[in-house]
Design a protein around this motif. Sequence first.
Motif, PDB file in Angstrom:
ATOM      1  N   ARG A   2      15.049 -21.096  -0.224  1.00  0.00           N
ATOM      2  CA  ARG A   2      13.629 -21.272  -0.212  1.00  0.00           C
ATOM      3  C   ARG A   2      13.040 -20.330   0.985  1.00  0.00           C
ATOM      4  NH1 ARG A   2      11.455 -26.161   0.964  1.00  0.00           N
ATOM      5  NH2 ARG A   2      13.355 -27.367   0.228  1.00  0.00           N
TER       6      ARG A   2
ATOM      7  N   GLN B 180      15.309 -21.828  -8.271  1.00  0.00           N
ATOM      8  CA  GLN B 180      15.363 -20.620  -7.583  1.00  0.00           C
ATOM      9  C   GLN B 180      14.581 -19.624  -8.185  1.00  0.00           C
ATOM     10  OE1 GLN B 180      16.214 -20.048  -4.418  1.00  0.00           O
ATOM     11  NE2 GLN B 180      16.943 -22.269  -4.345  1.00  0.00           N
ATOM     12  N   TYR B 183      11.227 -18.658  -7.176  1.00  0.00           N
ATOM     13  CA  TYR B 183      10.907 -17.915  -6.018  1.00  0.00           C
ATOM     14  C   TYR B 183      11.311 -16.378  -6.024  1.00  0.00           C
ATOM     15  CZ  TYR B 183      10.508 -22.535  -3.652  1.00  0.00           C
ATOM     16  OH  TYR B 183       9.897 -23.653  -3.147  1.00  0.00           O
TER      17      TYR B 183
END
Lengths: 267, 290
Positions: A2, B180, B183
């Motif tokens: 992240r 994920q 992103y």
Amino acid sequence: MRLKSSPVVMTLYLLFLLVPIYWLVNMSLKTNTEITSSFTLIPNDLTFRNYLVILTDPSWYMGYVNSIIYVVMNTVISITVALPAAYAFSRYSFMGDKHLFFWLLTNRMAPPAVFALPFFQLYSSVGLFDTHIAVALAHCLFNVPLAVWILEGFMRGVPKEIDETAYIDGYSFPRFFVKIFMPLIASGIGVAAFFCFMFSWVELLLSRTLTSVNAKPIAATMTRTVSASGMDWGVLAAAGVLTIVPGALVIYFVRNYIAKGFALGRV
Amino acid sequence: MEKTVNQKAWFLVLPVLVIVAFSAIVPLMTVVNYSVNDTFGNNQFFWVGLEWFEEMVTSERLHDALGRQILFSAIILAIEVPLGIFIALNMPKKGFWGSVVLVLMALPLLIPFNVVGTIWQIFGRVDIGLLGHTLAAFGIDYNYTNDPLDAWITVIVMDVWHWTSLVALLAYAGLQSIPQAYYQAARIDQATRWAIFRYIELPKMQGVLLIAILLRFMDSFMIYTEPFVVTGGGPGNSTTFLSIDLVKMAVGQFDLGPAAAFSIMYFLVILLVSWVFYTVMTNLDREEAR
């Protein structure tokens, strides 16, 4: 991966959270003279008198015992009735199920202040005033819906094929439920129990209204120091610290489910 | 999951129904009964119809309490929701520190409401509290027992302290569920930080944020214990919110009729808001399932 998080923000926020709690702990370890006459960041004259007062005086420590009794009763009742209901909501559709589910939600949202007086009269008229079971039943108002919602959230995650396989293997419903289904949602039951415990533990308005002497909770006992000659700040702080302990102890075990519990199982 | 139609499921729901009916419907009926009657004690009741409702709807006192209540709820939502999201974005992801932060953040949520009040009552006092003392040392005239504005600030800061973690934990749970790949795709597209937040994170958090807002709105709308312990509704009536006013009326002055009428209107407002949220929530669930 992240995006990068900033430790500075977290540190500041945690400081904001912990400083008031630190101040309470700090005060609980001081003598009353030190509290009122000087201003110190750490106790100069470390004393455990405040805790001793609470742990040796029955009118103090019985408050904790009473609270724990009705909280445990409430948790057991809530989970017991919520288990089959949550199963029904997660597996079957039946007449009025959506309305019923919504009605349960409204009870979680009902202001306790609305119910304080009617509860008082209801339990007085059936002779349950100032008993542990009265408070336990009153707290069912918001804990049973909560338990149903949380458990339903966990049960939805269990594939239906498991039920069907068990029935083909000749399990009866009660045996299937206890032997196979409950172990599968053990963490859900734990989380629901924790939240019932917690919401019953932190509630004051109803528990204070429904008790006078025999079942008086610690939260109500704490208001006592106000009327005593002057203010016994040290003992008040110590009592406050001791009410934080049970929650702080068990929180570690449910840390990964906290959000799910607060979100009524809807994460 | 496809659900089978099975009317016998009612038997499984029955225990919940009985116990919640006992603790919700019976008391609610008592309230309804009071709201249309007047009493002089001795269990003698006189039918007064909607008189109490009319009195309450036009009551200045109720309007003031309602105004303060809405202002309070609006302020704490405006602070806690953005702050909670911001904190959630900055929480460590995994490992030892992740657990420590989770546990520490949840701590205020588990403190009994009156102890929260006590903590802030002590913390804000000028003579013995760290906050009050420090502010006084800087020469700021702060006294929450006399000054309405200071009382408001204290109550709001206390609520932010108490409940921001809830919003943050829920938002964090929402963030955790983002794969994920999203992103990585954003990185390939060279999306800015803001674009990632606006087009990936915020939509994914929609569901949990809705619950967070619902819970914070409801709980702040019926807040009683914390401000009662800190300010007792004062100075004057400046921090008397709906629940505090209601308890004053019902238990303090024993005005059962008006208090009951008040309760019912209070409950209806909550019911209406719950229904709106519930509808939006179930619609979201359905969209996700599709």
